[in-house]
Design a protein around this motif. Structure first.
Motif, mmCIF file in Angstrom:
data_model
loop_
_atom_site.group_PDB
_atom_site.id
_atom_site.type_symbol
_atom_site.label_atom_id
_atom_site.label_comp_id
_atom_site.label_asym_id
_atom_site.label_seq_id
_atom_site.Cartn_x
_atom_site.Cartn_y
_atom_site.Cartn_z
ATOM 1 N N ARG A 161 1.001 -1.107 0.216
ATOM 2 C CA ARG A 161 -0.199 0.057 0.126
ATOM 3 C C ARG A 161 0.835 1.219 -0.012
ATOM 4 N N ASP A 162 2.198 1.393 0.547
ATOM 5 C CA ASP A 162 2.656 2.386 0.964
ATOM 6 C C ASP A 162 3.213 2.948 -0.324
ATOM 7 N N LEU A 163 3.733 1.520 -1.272
ATOM 8 C CA LEU A 163 4.155 1.405 -2.700
ATOM 9 C C LEU A 163 3.476 2.402 -2.795
ATOM 10 N N TYR A 164 2.506 2.201 -3.493
ATOM 11 C CA TYR A 164 1.399 2.790 -4.289
ATOM 12 C C TYR A 164 0.895 4.381 -4.513
ATOM 13 N N LEU A 165 0.639 4.305 -2.910
ATOM 14 C CA LEU A 165 0.407 6.131 -2.908
ATOM 15 C C LEU A 165 1.752 6.574 -3.120
ATOM 16 N N SER A 166 3.109 6.251 -2.339
ATOM 17 C CA SER A 166 4.319 7.360 -2.405
ATOM 18 C C SER A 166 4.228 7.097 -4.157
ATOM 19 N N SER A 167 4.758 6.070 -4.363
ATOM 20 C CA SER A 167 5.010 6.525 -6.077
ATOM 21 C C SER A 167 4.433 6.917 -6.523
ATOM 22 N N SER A 168 2.988 7.475 -6.341
ATOM 23 C CA SER A 168 1.990 7.992 -7.211
ATOM 24 C C SER A 168 1.596 9.817 -6.925
ATOM 25 N N GLY A 169 2.728 9.858 -5.491
ATOM 26 C CA GLY A 169 2.356 10.874 -4.961
ATOM 27 C C GLY A 169 1.144 11.459 -3.500
ATOM 28 N N LEU A 170 0.344 10.261 -2.948
ATOM 29 C CA LEU A 170 -0.579 10.540 -2.710
ATOM 30 C C LEU A 170 -0.446 10.972 -0.891
ATOM 31 N N LEU A 171 0.254 9.605 -1.491
ATOM 32 C CA LEU A 171 1.078 9.340 0.009
ATOM 33 C C LEU A 171 0.569 10.409 1.261
ATOM 34 N N GLN B 172 -4.614 -12.003 -5.158
ATOM 35 C CA GLN B 172 -3.788 -10.683 -4.888
ATOM 36 C C GLN B 172 -3.325 -10.318 -6.570
ATOM 37 N N ALA B 173 -3.641 -11.074 -7.621
ATOM 38 C CA ALA B 173 -3.307 -10.745 -8.448
ATOM 39 C C ALA B 173 -4.272 -9.645 -9.201
ATOM 40 N N LEU B 174 -5.561 -9.879 -9.068
ATOM 41 C CA LEU B 174 -7.014 -9.052 -8.809
ATOM 42 C C LEU B 174 -7.097 -8.079 -8.184
ATOM 43 N N ILE B 175 -6.755 -7.944 -6.501
ATOM 44 C CA ILE B 175 -6.531 -6.615 -5.830
ATOM 45 C C ILE B 175 -5.605 -5.590 -7.293
ATOM 46 N N MET B 176 -4.440 -6.085 -7.504
ATOM 47 C CA MET B 176 -3.852 -5.116 -7.930
ATOM 48 C C MET B 176 -3.992 -4.479 -9.047
ATOM 49 N N MET B 177 -5.116 -5.394 -10.245
ATOM 50 C CA MET B 177 -5.500 -4.480 -10.841
ATOM 51 C C MET B 177 -7.059 -4.008 -11.118
ATOM 52 N N ASN B 178 -7.574 -4.768 -10.090
ATOM 53 C CA ASN B 178 -8.807 -3.607 -9.900
ATOM 54 C C ASN B 178 -9.533 -2.823 -8.461
ATOM 55 N N ASP B 179 -8.224 -2.647 -7.864
ATOM 56 C CA ASP B 179 -8.429 -1.596 -6.203
ATOM 57 C C ASP B 179 -8.551 -0.654 -6.264
ATOM 58 N N PRO B 180 -9.421 0.106 -5.958
ATOM 59 C CA PRO B 180 -9.525 1.250 -6.038
ATOM 60 C C PRO B 180 -8.721 1.953 -5.498
ATOM 61 N N ALA B 181 -7.790 1.960 -4.867
ATOM 62 C CA ALA B 181 -6.705 3.103 -4.623
ATOM 63 C C ALA B 181 -5.589 2.774 -5.743
ATOM 64 N N VAL B 182 -5.631 1.411 -6.223
ATOM 65 C CA VAL B 182 -4.299 1.390 -6.850
ATOM 66 C C VAL B 182 -4.731 1.867 -8.276
ATOM 67 N N LEU B 183 -6.531 1.653 -8.645
ATOM 68 C CA LEU B 183 -6.096 2.609 -9.565
ATOM 69 C C LEU B 183 -6.418 3.642 -9.473
ATOM 70 N N GLU B 184 -6.909 4.133 -8.428
ATOM 71 C CA GLU B 184 -6.468 5.880 -7.761
ATOM 72 C C GLU B 184 -5.096 6.135 -8.112
ATOM 73 N N ALA B 185 -4.180 5.719 -7.394
ATOM 74 C CA ALA B 185 -2.836 5.236 -7.234
ATOM 75 C C ALA B 185 -2.388 6.136 -9.132
ATOM 76 N N SER B 186 -2.925 5.227 -9.996
ATOM 77 C CA SER B 186 -2.176 4.923 -11.344
ATOM 78 C C SER B 186 -3.271 5.760 -11.926
ATOM 79 N N ARG B 187 -4.363 6.723 -11.786
ATOM 80 C CA ARG B 187 -4.891 7.900 -12.270
ATOM 81 C C ARG B 187 -4.920 9.093 -11.845
ATOM 82 N N VAL B 188 -4.174 9.432 -11.105
ATOM 83 C CA VAL B 188 -3.123 10.230 -9.979
ATOM 84 C C VAL B 188 -1.335 10.274 -10.541
#
Length: 773
Positions: free
Chosen positions: A573-583, A663-679
Motif C-alpha cells: 500500500r505504501d509503495l503505490y501511494l508513495s510512488s503516485s505522490g498520494l501518500l 492478489q493479482a486481482l487486488i492489484m488490478m482492481n483495488d480502487p486505491a491502486v487504480l486511483e494511484a495510477s490515475r493520479v
C-alpha cells in the motif's frame, strides 16, 4: 495355503530388507562426518525424527521404559533386555541402540518396520557410531545455553568480507562448495535498503544522488540518511504490531472500538529515538512499576493490553480474566523469548523442559494486575478498559509530544497497573479457570535461566530484569533472529517463534551467538544492528539465482544470493501511494478507514456499537500508510489480508507467505491502486515531455530503476493501443478516470490520461514492483 503364507512372509521380509539396504545406501560418504559430532546439532534431530515416537518424552507412548531424550535413561540398564544398555560410552558395538539401527532383521532392527519411520541412512548410522565413540555426550539444549562470541572463522576470500557477518557466511558457503553472488547494482541496492529501513520506495532525486555518488562511503551514507528519517520508526513498528497483536477493536462478537493507538505512536517514537532494546522491553513489561514512573513509561505497558476483550453479557468474569493472563503469557513467551510456553497450560510440555508448575509460576507475574475479566460495553468517548492511563492535551504538548491527535480532550489508553495486595496464583488442573491446584509464586522459566530471588523480585520489575539480563540465553538471540528475518525473509533460526527442542536448528549457530553477544555488548543498539546487517557483503549481493544455487540451496539457507521477498501488505500500500505522490506522511495518530468493499463489517458482528457500520474516511485520511489502517479484529482489512497481513488476534512473529490469484486481482482492481495510477498519470500528463519519457519516469517511481528500451517499447505500444480504444469510443475514458476520490485534473486530455493510467497500472502489476530484490 500354508506354503503360500510362508512364501508371502518371506517376500515381504525380502522387500523390507532390500528397501532398508537401498535407503541406507544414501549419503554414505564417511568423509562428510564432522570432526566432533554434536548431540544437539547432529544426533538429537535424528532421534526426534526416528526414535522419540516410542522413546521420547511422551510417557503414554513410551516403549520398553526407555527414554532417549535424557542421558539418565539412555545410559541406564534396559528393563526388557537383561545386561544390555542402550548406550555404552565409547563402545558402539555394545550399545543396543547402535546394534539395532545397523540391523536388517525385521524382528530386531530399529525403528521397527511397522512404525513407517524409515531406517537410518548410512550417514546417520556413521554419525551415531562416531558420537558413541566420542563418549555419547548429551548437551543441554543449545538455545538455553548462554551465547558465546567465538573468534571469526578463517576464510579463503577475505577481500570479499565487508564486516564480521561475512566471515561466518562465507565459511559455511566454502563448506557447501558455493560462492556468493556479485554485489547488486546501485538501483536495486537503493530500493532494497529504502524498503528495509523505511518501508517506502526511494524518490527519483534519491536515486540520482546515490547513483552519481562515486565516493567510497556512498552506500553507508545512504543507510545513515534513511535510518535518520522518521519513516524508519514506522517501518520497524509494523513488525512490533504483529508481536503485540495490536488492533483497533476488542474482538469477540460485539467487537467494539478501542483506543490503543497512542501506544502505537510510542512504539514509532521509541524506534526513531533508538531506545535501547533492553529499555524498550523493560518499559513495556513493567514501566508502571519503575521508580517515579513517568507517563511515557506507563504508556509503554499498553503492550500487554492489546489482547481481545469480551463485552458480551452473561460471561463469567474470572474465566475471561484467566484468558487474558494466558494471552499475556503466550505473547511474552513467543514474541520475546521465542518459546512455546503455552503448551504447558494444561500439562507438562511434551518436548521442552517446561512443567505446568513452571507455566503458572510464569503467569503469576501478570496475575496481580488490576484488570477485570468483564467490564461491560465501552463508549465512543472513552474506549479503554481499566486500568487506564489518561493523557491530557497539556501532557501531549509538553511530555508526550510524539502523540499525534487533533482532539483537545483527554486520551485514554489501556495500560498495566499493579494491585496493592498480592493475588494468589494456582496451577489450574487441565488449564480450567475454576480448578485450582497447587499454589505457586511468581518465577521465570528455570530451564531458560534461574530466577534468582536475591537478584530479582517476584513481580514484573523482576521479570523485566531477568529478561534483559545478559546471561539470559534467549532475549538477544530471539531479537537478532527476528531482525535477520525482516531483511532476509528467513531467520537464522527458521522457526523464529520456537527456539525449543522441536524448533529448527540455526543454520549459522556461531553467527547467531556472535550477533547476540555483540548486540548486548553495544548497548542493545537496534539501529547499529540494522546497519551492521545491511552493510554486510551478504546482504548486498545480487538476488539473481543460478541453476546450481537453486539445486543446492533452494531456500537460500546458506545465502549465496541476495534476498528476494515480496513486500508486506502494509508496504505494498505504501509503495503505490508513495510512488503516485498520494501518500500523506503524517506520523502517528488514530487509525483510518480507507476504501473497503461494502457490507463486510455489517455481516460479521452483532450489529451493535460504534463499529457496527463501516464509515469510510475521506480527504488526507484516505492516503495514510498501511500501518495506520483501522484493524477490526473480526473483519481485518481485506486487501491487506489477501497479502498475508496478520489478523492480529494473537501474537505473530512470522507471517505466512501465499501466492494466490486474488492478489493479482487486488492489484488490478483495488480502487486505491487504480486511483494511484490515475493520479500519477494526470501529474505526468502536465509534464512537457514525450510519452516514452512519461513512462520512463513512472517506471522509475514505481519499480525504482530505469527501464530497458524493450520495457519502454512494450509499455508505449500498450499506451497507444489503449489511446486508440478511448479515441474510438470503444472504451470510456470518463468511467476509467473516476477511480478514487482525489480531485481530477481538468488541464489534461482525458483519453491520453486514461491510456497512461492503464500503462501505469500495468507497471504496478509487475511482480518486480512489489518484490524486494
Amino acid at each position: 495355503m500354508y506354503k503360500k503364507t510362508i512364501w508371502t512372509i518371506v517376500t515381504i521380509c525380502s522387500i523390507l530388507l532390500l528397501a532398508a539396504s537401498c535407503f541406507r545406501s544414501k549419503g554414505s560418504d564417511v568423509s562428510s562426518i564432522p570432526k566432533t559430532v554434536s548431540y544437539n546439532f547432529h544426533i538429537r534431530p535424528i532421534l526426534s525424527d526416528k526414535c522419540f515416537k516410542c522413546h521420547g518424552p511422551d510417557g503414554n507412548k513410551r516403549a520398553a521404559g526407555l527414554r532417549l531424550d535424557i542421558a539418565d535413561s539412555a545410559f541406564a540398564p534396559l528393563k526388557e533386555t537383561k545386561g544390555a544398555y542402550a548406550l555404552v560410552a565409547g563402545d558402539p558395538e555394545n550399545s543396543e541402540l547402535y546394534k539395532r539401527i545397523i540391523s536388517t532383521d525385521p524382528e530386531y532392527m530399529m525403528p521397527e518396520p511397522e512404525s513407517h519411520l524409515g531406517a537410518l541412512s548410512e550417514h546417520e548410522i556413521n554419525l551415531f557410531k562416531k558420537w558413541i565413540e566420542q563418549g555419547a555426550k548429551y548437551e543441554s539444549h543449545w538455545a538455553f545455553a548462554s551465547p558465546k562470541k567465538i573468534p571469526l572463522p578463517k576464510i579463503d576470500d577475505k577481500d570479499r568480507a565487508k564486516n564480521e557477518i561475512d566471515y561466518f557466511i562465507l565459511s559455511k558457503l566454502e563448506e557447501q562448495g558455493l560462492a556468493q553472488n556479485e554485489e547488486a547494482d546501485k538501483e536495486r541496492l537503493l530500493k532494497r535498503i529504502a524498503l528495509d529501513i523505511t518501508g517506502l520506495p526511494p524518490s527519483i532525486e534519491m536515486m540520482d544522488k546515490f547513483v552519481n555518488d562515486k565516493t567510497e562511503f556512498a552506500y553507508e551514507k545512504m543507510i545513515d540518511e534513511l535510518l535518520a528519517s522518521p519513516q524508519y520508526g514506522e517501518k520497524m513498528a509494523v513488525h512490533w504490531m504483529d508481536v503485540a497483536r495490536y488492533a483497533d477493536s476488542y474482538g469477540y462478537q460485539d467487537d467494539n472500538i478501542r483506543s490503543q493507538w497512542p501506544w502505537r505512536d510510542w512504539v514509532i517514537h521509541a524506534f526513531n529515538k533508538n531506545l535501547p532494546y533492553d529499555q524498550f522491553l523493560t518499559w513495556q513489561i513493567a514501566g508502571d512499576m519503575l521508580p517515579e514512573a513517568n507517563k511515557e513509561q506507563i504508556l509503554a505497558t499498553g503492550f500487554f493490553r492489546n489482547h481481545k476483550y469480551t463485552e458480551e453479557g452473561g460471561v463469567i468474569p474470572e474465566e475471561y480474566r484467566v484468558e487474558y493472563l494466558v494471552d499475556k503469557t503466550k505473547t511474552f513467551g513467543k514474541g520475546i523469548l521465542g518459546i512455546t510456553i503455552e503448551c504447558a497450560q494444561c500439562h507438562d510440555h511434551k518436548y521442552d523442559p517446561f512443567s505446568q508448575k513452571d507455566y503458572y509460576s510464569f503467569l503469576a507475574f501478570f496475575n496481580n494486575t488490576k484488570e477485570a475479566g468483564f467490564e461491560g460495553d465501552v463508549s465512543a468517548s472513552k474506549p479503554a478498559k481499566n486500568p487506564i492511563l489518561t493523557i491530557s492535551a497539556e501532557e501531549r504538548k509538553n511530555i508526550l509530544s510524539f502523540i499525534n491527535t487533533k482532539d483537545t480532550g483527554n486520551l485514554t489508553v489501556s495500560v498495566m497497573g499493579e494491585r496493592d495486595t498480592l493475588r494468589k496464583t494456582f496451577v489450574l488442573n487441565r488449564g480450567v479457570y475454576d480448578q485450582p491446584g497447587e499454589e505457586v509464586k511468581a518465577a521465570a522459566i528455570p530451564a531458560v535461566m534461574k530466577f534468582d530471588t536475591s537478584k530479582f523480585t517476584r513481580n514484573r520489575i523482576g521479570l523485566a530484569q531477568w529478561t534483559v539480563n545478559k546471561s539470559n540465553p534467549l532475549t538477544a538471540r530471539v531479537f537478532v533472529n527476528l531482525m535477520w528475518q525482516e531483511f532476509f525473509g528467513r531467520g537464522l533460526v527458521k522457526t523464529s517463534g520456537d527456539f525449543g527442542m522441536q524448533g529448527e536448528l540455526p543454520s549459522h549457530p556461531e553467527l547467531l551467538d556472535w550477533l547476540a553477544v555483540d548486540f548486548m555488548e553495544n548497548g542493545w543498539n537496534v539501529k547499529r544492528l540494522v546497519k551492521q546487517i545491511l552493510t554486510s557483503a551478504t546482504y548486498r549481493q545480487s538476488a539473481k539465482v543460478s541453476e546450481e544455487q537453486l539445486k543446492k540451496d533452494p531456500e537460500n539457507v546458506y545465502l549465496a544470493r541476495g534476498p528476494r521477498i515480496r513486500l508486506k501488505a502494509e508496504f505494498i500500500r505504501d509503495l503505490y501511494l508513495s510512488s503516485s505522490g498520494l501518500l500523506v506522511k503524517t506520523i502517528g495518530g488514530p487509525s483510518v478507514k480507507p476504501y473497503q468493499p461494502k457490507g463486510l463489517w455489517e455481516a460479521a458482528t452483532s450489529g451493535r456499537g460504534v463499529l457496527a457500520v463501516y464509515r469510510q474516511d475521506h480527504g488526507d485520511d484516505l492516503y495514510r500508510r498501511g500501518l495506520y489502517t483501522f484493524i477490526k479484529l473480526t473483519v481485518p482489512p481485506p486487501g491487506m489480508t489477501m497479502f498475508d497481513a496478520s489478523n492480529r488476534d494473537q501474537c505473530e512473529v512470522k507471517r505466512l507467505k501465499t501466492n494466490t490469484p486474488l492478489q493479482a486481482l487486488i492489484m488490478m482492481n483495488d480502487p486505491a491502486v487504480l486511483e494511484a495510477s490515475r493520479v500519477l498519470a494526470q501529474k505526468l500528463m502536465l509534464d512537457q515531455s514525450a510519452v516514452a519519457d512519461k513512462i520512463t519516469k513512472a517506471f522509475r517511481l514505481i519499480v525504482c530503476r530505469k527501464p530497458s528500451a524493450k520495457e519502454v517499447s512494450i509499455l508505449e505500444k500498450y499506451y497507444n493501443e489503449q489511446l486508440q480504444l478511448f479515441q474510438q469510443k470503444k472504451s470510456d475514458a470518463t468511467i476509467i478516470l473516476k477511480a478514487g476520490e482525489y480531485p481530477q485534473s481538468n488541464q489534461v486530455d482525458k483519453n491520453k490520461s486514461a491510456a497512461l493510467m492503464k500503462a501505469i497500472n500495468t507497471i504496478f502489476n509487475m511482480e518486480e514492483t512489489i518484490t524486494k530484490t
